[in-house]
Design a protein around this motif. Structure first.
Motif, PDB file in Angstrom:
ATOM      1  N   GLY A   1       0.880  -1.130  -0.202  1.00 43.28           N
ATOM      2  CA  GLY A   1       0.060   0.180   0.030  1.00 43.28           C
ATOM      3  C   GLY A   1       0.732   1.227   0.119  1.00 43.28           C
ATOM      4  N   ALA A   2       1.590   1.260  -0.735  1.00 46.09           N
ATOM      5  CA  ALA A   2       3.033   2.207  -0.672  1.00 46.09           C
ATOM      6  C   ALA A   2       2.620   3.675  -1.556  1.00 46.09           C
ATOM      7  CB  ALA A   2       4.261   1.631  -1.206  1.00 46.09           C
ATOM      8  N   SER A   3       1.784   3.138  -2.365  1.00 43.72           N
ATOM      9  CA  SER A   3       1.526   4.470  -3.504  1.00 43.72           C
ATOM     10  C   SER A   3       1.126   5.764  -2.757  1.00 43.72           C
ATOM     11  CB  SER A   3       0.658   3.805  -4.460  1.00 43.72           C
ATOM     12  OG  SER A   3      -0.537   3.669  -4.238  1.00 43.72           O
ATOM     13  N   SER A   4       0.340   5.703  -1.626  1.00 42.05           N
ATOM     14  CA  SER A   4      -0.277   6.916  -1.076  1.00 42.05           C
ATOM     15  C   SER A   4      -0.457   6.850   0.442  1.00 42.05           C
ATOM     16  CB  SER A   4      -1.656   7.335  -1.789  1.00 42.05           C
ATOM     17  OG  SER A   4      -2.420   6.084  -1.633  1.00 42.05           O
ATOM     18  N   GLY A   5      -0.862   8.084   1.012  1.00 42.28           N
ATOM     19  CA  GLY A   5      -1.127   7.974   2.395  1.00 42.28           C
ATOM     20  C   GLY A   5      -0.320   7.676   3.320  1.00 42.28           C
ATOM     21  N   ILE A   6      -0.551   6.847   4.090  1.00 40.71           N
ATOM     22  CA  ILE A   6       0.606   6.377   5.328  1.00 40.71           C
ATOM     23  C   ILE A   6       1.716   5.603   4.735  1.00 40.71           C
ATOM     24  CG2 ILE A   6       0.717   5.187   7.669  1.00 40.71           C
ATOM     25  CD1 ILE A   6      -2.093   5.907   8.074  1.00 40.71           C
ATOM     26  N   GLY A   7       1.252   4.687   3.793  1.00 36.72           N
ATOM     27  CA  GLY A   7       2.137   3.600   3.143  1.00 36.72           C
ATOM     28  C   GLY A   7       3.305   4.687   2.467  1.00 36.72           C
ATOM     29  N   PHE A   8       2.934   5.732   1.734  1.00 36.10           N
ATOM     30  CA  PHE A   8       3.821   6.584   1.117  1.00 36.10           C
ATOM     31  C   PHE A   8       4.733   7.417   1.971  1.00 36.10           C
ATOM     32  CE2 PHE A   8       5.319  10.645  -0.779  1.00 36.10           C
ATOM     33  CZ  PHE A   8       6.112  10.326  -1.934  1.00 36.10           C
ATOM     34  N   GLU A   9       4.300   7.845   3.114  1.00 30.71           N
ATOM     35  CA  GLU A   9       4.949   8.391   4.034  1.00 30.71           C
ATOM     36  C   GLU A   9       6.057   7.649   4.833  1.00 30.71           C
ATOM     37  OE1 GLU A   9       5.136  11.838   4.333  1.00 30.71           O
ATOM     38  OE2 GLU A   9       3.422  12.037   2.924  1.00 30.71           O
ATOM     39  N   LEU A  10       5.517   6.380   5.138  1.00 34.17           N
ATOM     40  CA  LEU A  10       6.394   5.543   5.749  1.00 34.17           C
ATOM     41  C   LEU A  10       7.893   5.271   4.699  1.00 34.17           C
ATOM     42  CD1 LEU A  10       4.082   2.891   7.244  1.00 34.17           C
ATOM     43  CD2 LEU A  10       6.101   4.212   8.352  1.00 34.17           C
TER      44      LEU A  10
ATOM     45  N   VAL B   1       7.553  -7.222  16.361  1.00 36.68           N
ATOM     46  CA  VAL B   1       6.546  -6.880  15.654  1.00 36.68           C
ATOM     47  C   VAL B   1       5.643  -5.779  16.507  1.00 36.68           C
ATOM     48  CG1 VAL B   1       4.202  -8.032  14.823  1.00 36.68           C
ATOM     49  CG2 VAL B   1       6.057  -9.351  14.862  1.00 36.68           C
ATOM     50  N   THR B   2       5.151  -4.770  15.709  1.00 33.50           N
ATOM     51  CA  THR B   2       4.500  -3.613  16.011  1.00 33.50           C
ATOM     52  C   THR B   2       3.286  -3.608  15.521  1.00 33.50           C
ATOM     53  OG1 THR B   2       6.687  -2.611  16.432  1.00 33.50           O
ATOM     54  CG2 THR B   2       4.774  -1.094  16.351  1.00 33.50           C
ATOM     55  N   ALA B   3       2.106  -3.312  16.114  1.00 28.55           N
ATOM     56  CA  ALA B   3       0.956  -2.790  15.465  1.00 28.55           C
ATOM     57  C   ALA B   3       0.795  -1.298  15.711  1.00 28.55           C
ATOM     58  CB  ALA B   3      -0.167  -3.755  16.144  1.00 28.55           C
ATOM     59  N   LEU B   4       0.476  -0.706  14.544  1.00 27.07           N
ATOM     60  CA  LEU B   4       0.398   0.764  14.554  1.00 27.07           C
ATOM     61  C   LEU B   4      -1.126   0.996  14.393  1.00 27.07           C
ATOM     62  CD1 LEU B   4       1.192   3.683  14.412  1.00 27.07           C
ATOM     63  CD2 LEU B   4       1.448   3.355  11.720  1.00 27.07           C
ATOM     64  N   CYS B   5      -1.706   1.623  15.385  1.00 23.37           N
ATOM     65  CA  CYS B   5      -3.018   1.968  15.335  1.00 23.37           C
ATOM     66  C   CYS B   5      -3.522   3.456  15.277  1.00 23.37           C
ATOM     67  CB  CYS B   5      -3.819   1.428  16.761  1.00 23.37           C
ATOM     68  SG  CYS B   5      -3.490  -0.118  16.855  1.00 23.37           S
ATOM     69  N   PRO B   6      -3.737   3.940  13.948  1.00 23.37           N
ATOM     70  CA  PRO B   6      -4.020   5.287  13.579  1.00 23.37           C
ATOM     71  C   PRO B   6      -5.509   5.684  13.831  1.00 23.37           C
ATOM     72  CG  PRO B   6      -3.382   4.266  11.699  1.00 23.37           C
ATOM     73  CD  PRO B   6      -3.332   2.999  12.799  1.00 23.37           C
TER      74      PRO B   6
ATOM     75  N   GLY C   1       1.733  12.011   7.545  1.00 22.26           N
ATOM     76  CA  GLY C   1       3.106  11.945   7.955  1.00 22.26           C
ATOM     77  C   GLY C   1       3.483  11.979   9.201  1.00 22.26           C
ATOM     78  N   LYS C   2       2.737  12.391  10.140  1.00 17.10           N
ATOM     79  CA  LYS C   2       2.620  12.264  11.549  1.00 17.10           C
ATOM     80  C   LYS C   2       2.427  10.840  12.141  1.00 17.10           C
ATOM     81  CE  LYS C   2       3.488  13.691  15.802  1.00 17.10           C
ATOM     82  NZ  LYS C   2       4.826  13.859  16.195  1.00 17.10           N
ATOM     83  N   VAL C   3       1.485  10.357  11.480  1.00 15.15           N
ATOM     84  CA  VAL C   3       1.201   8.988  11.953  1.00 15.15           C
ATOM     85  C   VAL C   3       2.338   8.033  11.525  1.00 15.15           C
ATOM     86  CG1 VAL C   3      -0.192   6.855  11.286  1.00 15.15           C
ATOM     87  CG2 VAL C   3      -1.408   9.123  11.489  1.00 15.15           C
TER      88      VAL C   3
ATOM     89  N   ALA D   1       1.485   0.798  19.081  1.00 13.37           N
ATOM     90  CA  ALA D   1       1.277   2.502  19.025  1.00 13.37           C
ATOM     91  C   ALA D   1       0.256   2.608  18.494  1.00 13.37           C
ATOM     92  CB  ALA D   1       2.574   2.722  18.134  1.00 13.37           C
ATOM     93  N   VAL D   2      -0.524   3.478  19.527  1.00 15.91           N
ATOM     94  CA  VAL D   2      -1.602   4.462  18.954  1.00 15.91           C
ATOM     95  C   VAL D   2      -1.401   5.673  18.727  1.00 15.91           C
ATOM     96  CG1 VAL D   2      -3.830   5.102  19.931  1.00 15.91           C
ATOM     97  CG2 VAL D   2      -3.195   2.940  20.742  1.00 15.91           C
ATOM     98  N   ALA D   3      -1.720   6.018  17.583  1.00 17.91           N
ATOM     99  CA  ALA D   3      -1.311   7.487  16.992  1.00 17.91           C
ATOM    100  C   ALA D   3      -1.947   8.789  17.692  1.00 17.91           C
ATOM    101  CB  ALA D   3      -1.164   7.453  15.569  1.00 17.91           C
ATOM    102  N   GLY D   4      -1.603   9.597  18.621  1.00 19.70           N
ATOM    103  CA  GLY D   4      -2.049  10.522  18.817  1.00 19.70           C
ATOM    104  C   GLY D   4      -2.682  10.514  20.214  1.00 19.70           C
TER     105      GLY D   4
END
Length: 265
Positions: A12-21, A181-186, A213-215, A230-233
């Motif tokens: 899912g790297a073409s946009s959004g969180i994936g691109f920012e990562l 292993v990390t679960a990111l929860c935005p 980008g912040k997430v 990691a819960v974002a925010g």
């Protein structure tokens, strides 16, 4: 933390969180393997990243993750290219909105494949190599929706609950192995995700949104530290903690209110 000579695979790297990562990993010296269903958007993302980080080696592969064979296709591609994946980012996800009995069954099946089955298969395939090397990191994209059942969003939140619980479970299994292993929860985030899912006019997405980008920065930091979740925010952290203490009947009612379209009021 800058790392040279290592590779991150991001779905899912073409946009959004994936691109920012992708941008963050490139900035920190990683080579990239980028996966996305939309080949046109993927090519644009690769071009942008190469403009920003000319020395980054980028390999890209357009794959539909809702297909049964997609995880093996990606893994076989990696092996054929003799690429060692040091970091796996299972970021890709889709959503189906509405009362479950009124949605298209096949859409829900595809959601389950992308959000759960392919994620699980990719994790299992690449985990073998990481455990043998006693080195590796995996980041799985869950959601604040993973902490609660949510009407009008039932299958999506259930799939993200799976991602969260699966990630936490294997993170403990892998303790001391050299692999984390990390679960990111935005929560609601400013990306094209809501537009694609046709939920831009829900109360959830009509309020203030976190920047993608912040997430991504929060996720990257948690991954590098080896955190399990990691819960974002701050607001999202408070919400998830309050959910734990609230009666389930109230949680589901509040979840429905957040997912109702604003034009209904």
């Amino acid at each position: 933390m800058s790392v040279k000579g290592k590779t991150a695979l991001i779905t899912g790297a073409s946009s959004g969180i994936g691109f920012e990562l992708s941008r963050i990993f490139a900035k920190n010296g990683y080579d990239l393997v980028l996966v996305s269903q939309n080949e046109g958007n993927l090519n644009k993302a690769v071009s942008k990243l190469r403009e920003q980080n000319g020395s980054t080696r980028i390999t890209h592969l357009p794959v539909d993750l809702s297909q049964l064979s997609s995880a093996q296709e990606i893994y076989s591609f990696i092996k054929e290219k003799s690429i060692q994946v040091d970091v796996l980012i299972n970021n890709a996800g889709i959503q189906v909105y509405g009362n479950f009995h009124e949605t298209i069954l096949e859409d829900n099946v595809q959601l389950m494949y992308v959000n759960m089955f392919t994620l699980t298969k990719l994790t299992r395939l690449f985990l073998d190599d990481m455990v043998k090397r006693r080195d590796g990191k995996i980041l799985n994209l869950a959601s604040t929706g993973a902490f609660q059942p949510c009407p009008l969003n039932a299958v999506y939140c259930a799939s993200k609950a799976f991602v969260l619980h699966f990630s936490e479970g294997i993170a403990e299994e892998l303790r001391g192995s050299g692999v984390t292993v990390t679960a990111l929860c935005p929560g609601a985030t400013r990306t094209n995700f809501a537009k694609r899912a046709k939920i831009e006019d829900t109360r959830m997405f009509s309020r203030s949104l976190m920047d993608a980008g912040k997430v991504a920065e929060i996720g990257y930091s948690a991954l590098m530290k080896g955190k399990a979740v990691a819960v974002a925010g701050i607001g999202n952290k408070l919400m998830t903690e309050s959910i734990r203490l609230s009666p389930r009947s109230i949680v589901t009612k509040l979840g429905r209110q957040l997912m109702i379209r604003t034009k209904s009021f």
